[in-house]
Design an enzyme around this catalytic site. Structure first.
Site, short mmCIF file in Angstrom:
data_model
loop_
_atom_site.label_atom_id
_atom_site.label_comp_id
_atom_site.label_asym_id
_atom_site.label_seq_id
_atom_site.Cartn_x
_atom_site.Cartn_y
_atom_site.Cartn_z
N THR A 3 0.87 -1.14 0.00
CA THR A 3 0.00 0.00 0.00
C THR A 3 0.92 1.20 0.00
OG1 THR A 3 -1.58 -1.18 1.37
CG2 THR A 3 -1.59 1.20 1.58
N ASP A 23 -7.91 -1.74 5.37
CA ASP A 23 -7.90 -0.53 6.20
C ASP A 23 -7.76 0.76 5.39
OD1 ASP A 23 -5.26 -1.57 5.55
OD2 ASP A 23 -4.52 0.17 6.65
N1 GLY Z 1 -3.16 -2.23 4.00
C1 GLY Z 1 -3.79 -2.53 2.81
C2 GLY Z 1 -4.76 -3.62 2.85
O1 GLY Z 1 -4.73 -4.45 3.74
O2 GLY Z 1 -5.58 -3.70 1.97
#
Ligand code: GLY
Length: 206
Positions: free
Chosen positions: A137, A168
Site C-alpha cells: 500500500t 484498512d
Molecule cells: N493495507 C492494505 C490492505 O490491507 O488492503
C-alpha cells in the site's frame, strides 16, 4: 511519490496537493504491484482499488472497491470536495468518478493477468502469506509551509483477496488519520489487523 510530493510542497502547493500528486505517481506505475494500475488482482482476477484522503480541517474522502479508474486518490479528493459524503463504493464510486471527468480505463495490466492465471493453476500449493512480495500500500503524510498536515492512502489490497474484501486503507482512522493540532499517522500492512484497532486514529489521539 516522495520526490513529486516534495516538489509540490517546494512550489507552494498545499499539503493536500502533495498527497494527491505524490500518490498519483505510484498509482500510475505498473511496476508497483500493490497500488493502482498494475496492482495484483483479487481471487476472481479483478483489480479493485481503495483509497482515502484527509486534510488539516478534518475533511475526508474515500473510495472503496473502485474498478477501471486509474487515480483512486484523486477520486477520493473529489468526493471530499464535491459531494456531501465521505465514502463511495463500487458502481456508485465509478459513476461519480465518470461524472467528474475521470476516464474508464483497463487497469488490469498484462503482468497482473499472467500472475493471476499462474496462481489459479498453482493455488493448492500456495498460501496467501503476508510477506515482502505480498505487501503493501502507499500511505503518505505531508506538512506544508502553512503548518497544515494532510494524509492519504491508496492500495489494490491484499493479493488474491476474496472478491469484495476491503482493507484498512480507505477507512478514515484506520488507513490514515490527521488531527492538525496533534499530528498524523498512516498505516500499511495487513488491513484486517489495522482495522480492529482503528490504528491510525489511536496512534494520533494517544
Ligand atoms: N493495507 C492494505 C490492505 O490491507 O488492503
Amino acid at each position: 511519490a516522495n520526490i513529486k510530493a516534495y516538489e509540490t510542497l517546494t512550489n507552494h502547493g498545499t499539503a493536500l496537493d502533495a498527497i494527491e500528486l505524490g500518490i498519483n505517481e505510484t498509482e500510475l506505475d505498473p511496476t508497483i504491484r500493490t497500488v493502482g494500475y498494475g496492482g495484483y488482482t483479487d481471487h476472481r482476477g479483478e483489480v479493485t482499488l481503495d483509497a482515502c484522503i484527509m486534510d488539516h480541517l478534518g475533511n475526508a474522502g474515500s473510495v472503496v472497491y473502485l474498478k477501471d479508474i486509474k487515480k483512486p486518490i484523486s477520486v477520493a479528493r473529489k468526493i471530499m470536495e464535491n459531494s456531501q459524503h465521505v465514502m463511495l463504493a463500487g458502481n456508485g464510486a465509478q459513476e461519480f468518478a465518470l461524472k467528474h471527468g475521470f476516464k474508464k480505463e483497463n487497469i488490469l495490466h498484462a503482468q497482473s493477468k499472467a500472475d493471476w492465471t499462474s496462481w489459479i493453476q498453482n493455488k493448492p500449493k500456495l498460501k496467501n502469506l503476508i510477506n515482502e512480495d505480498n505487501h503493501d500500500t502507499i500511505t503518505m503524510l505531508t506538512l506544508d509551509s502553512n503548518g497544515n498536515l494532510a494524509g492519504g492512502s491508496s492500495t489494490s489490497g491484499l493479493r488474491y483477496k476474496l472478491h469484495g474484501r476491503v482493507g484498512d486503507s480507505p477507512i478514515i482512522g484506520s488507513g490514515i488519520f490527521v488531527d492538525n493540532s496533534i499530528g498524523a499517522a498512516g498505516a500499511t500492512g495487513q488491513g484486517e489487523e489495522i482495522m480492529k484497532t482503528v490504528g491510525s486514529f489511536l496512534i494520533v489521539e494517544l
